[in-house]
Design a protein around this motif. Sequence first.
Motif, PDB file in Angstrom:
ATOM      1  N   ALA A 160       2.369   1.819  -3.400  1.00  0.00           N
ATOM      2  CA  ALA A 160       1.374   2.364  -4.331  1.00  0.00           C
ATOM      3  C   ALA A 160       1.152   3.852  -4.066  1.00  0.00           C
ATOM      4  CB  ALA A 160       0.063   1.595  -4.200  1.00  0.00           C
ATOM      5  N   LEU A 161       1.025   4.237  -2.788  1.00  0.00           N
ATOM      6  CA  LEU A 161       0.828   5.651  -2.456  1.00  0.00           C
ATOM      7  C   LEU A 161       2.039   6.498  -2.856  1.00  0.00           C
ATOM      8  CD1 LEU A 161      -0.900   5.357   1.037  1.00  0.00           C
ATOM      9  CD2 LEU A 161      -1.947   6.018  -1.139  1.00  0.00           C
ATOM     10  N   ALA A 162       3.225   5.990  -2.611  1.00  0.00           N
ATOM     11  CA  ALA A 162       4.434   6.726  -3.001  1.00  0.00           C
ATOM     12  C   ALA A 162       4.511   6.867  -4.519  1.00  0.00           C
ATOM     13  CB  ALA A 162       5.675   6.024  -2.458  1.00  0.00           C
ATOM     14  N   SER A 163       4.132   5.821  -5.239  1.00  0.00           N
ATOM     15  CA  SER A 163       4.154   5.872  -6.701  1.00  0.00           C
ATOM     16  C   SER A 163       3.191   6.931  -7.223  1.00  0.00           C
ATOM     17  CB  SER A 163       3.773   4.514  -7.295  1.00  0.00           C
ATOM     18  OG  SER A 163       4.702   3.541  -6.920  1.00  0.00           O
ATOM     19  N   ILE A 164       1.997   6.982  -6.647  1.00  0.00           N
ATOM     20  CA  ILE A 164       1.012   7.982  -7.062  1.00  0.00           C
ATOM     21  C   ILE A 164       1.520   9.390  -6.743  1.00  0.00           C
ATOM     22  CG2 ILE A 164      -1.314   8.868  -6.573  1.00  0.00           C
ATOM     23  CD1 ILE A 164      -2.136   5.888  -6.151  1.00  0.00           C
ATOM     24  N   PHE A 165       2.091   9.556  -5.551  1.00  0.00           N
ATOM     25  CA  PHE A 165       2.631  10.862  -5.165  1.00  0.00           C
ATOM     26  C   PHE A 165       3.702  11.322  -6.154  1.00  0.00           C
ATOM     27  CE2 PHE A 165       6.122  13.136  -3.116  1.00  0.00           C
ATOM     28  CZ  PHE A 165       5.467  14.323  -2.773  1.00  0.00           C
ATOM     29  N   ILE A 190       0.834  -1.204   0.000  1.00  0.00           N
ATOM     30  CA  ILE A 190       0.000   0.000   0.000  1.00  0.00           C
ATOM     31  C   ILE A 190       0.870   1.255   0.000  1.00  0.00           C
ATOM     32  CG2 ILE A 190      -1.598   1.357   1.417  1.00  0.00           C
ATOM     33  CD1 ILE A 190      -2.890  -1.346   2.225  1.00  0.00           C
ATOM     34  N   MET A 191       1.913   1.265   0.822  1.00  0.00           N
ATOM     35  CA  MET A 191       2.799   2.431   0.872  1.00  0.00           C
ATOM     36  C   MET A 191       3.541   2.635  -0.450  1.00  0.00           C
ATOM     37  SD  MET A 191       2.169   3.932   3.608  1.00  0.00           S
ATOM     38  CE  MET A 191       3.437   5.162   3.497  1.00  0.00           C
TER      39      MET A 191
END
Length: 65
Positions: free
Chosen positions: A40-45, A37-38
């Motif tokens: 994925a969130l870092a990738s989106i950021f 999850i982290m």
Amino acid sequence: MANLNPLQFIREVRQEVGKVTWPTWKEVWITTVMVLIMVALASIFFLIADMVISRLIKLILGLGA
């Protein structure tokens, strides 16, 4: 210099491994999901940050016309 007896080394390693508190499968699964999850969130950021910076550079250099 330290004693370099391989058999003694193996005995000590096995002894130390026995002292380790290993995680349960549930803990491993939860930690793995949290890491994914982290990521994925870092990738989106970083995707959004890259897009914003790219647009700003194009605007500043006049390449967006």
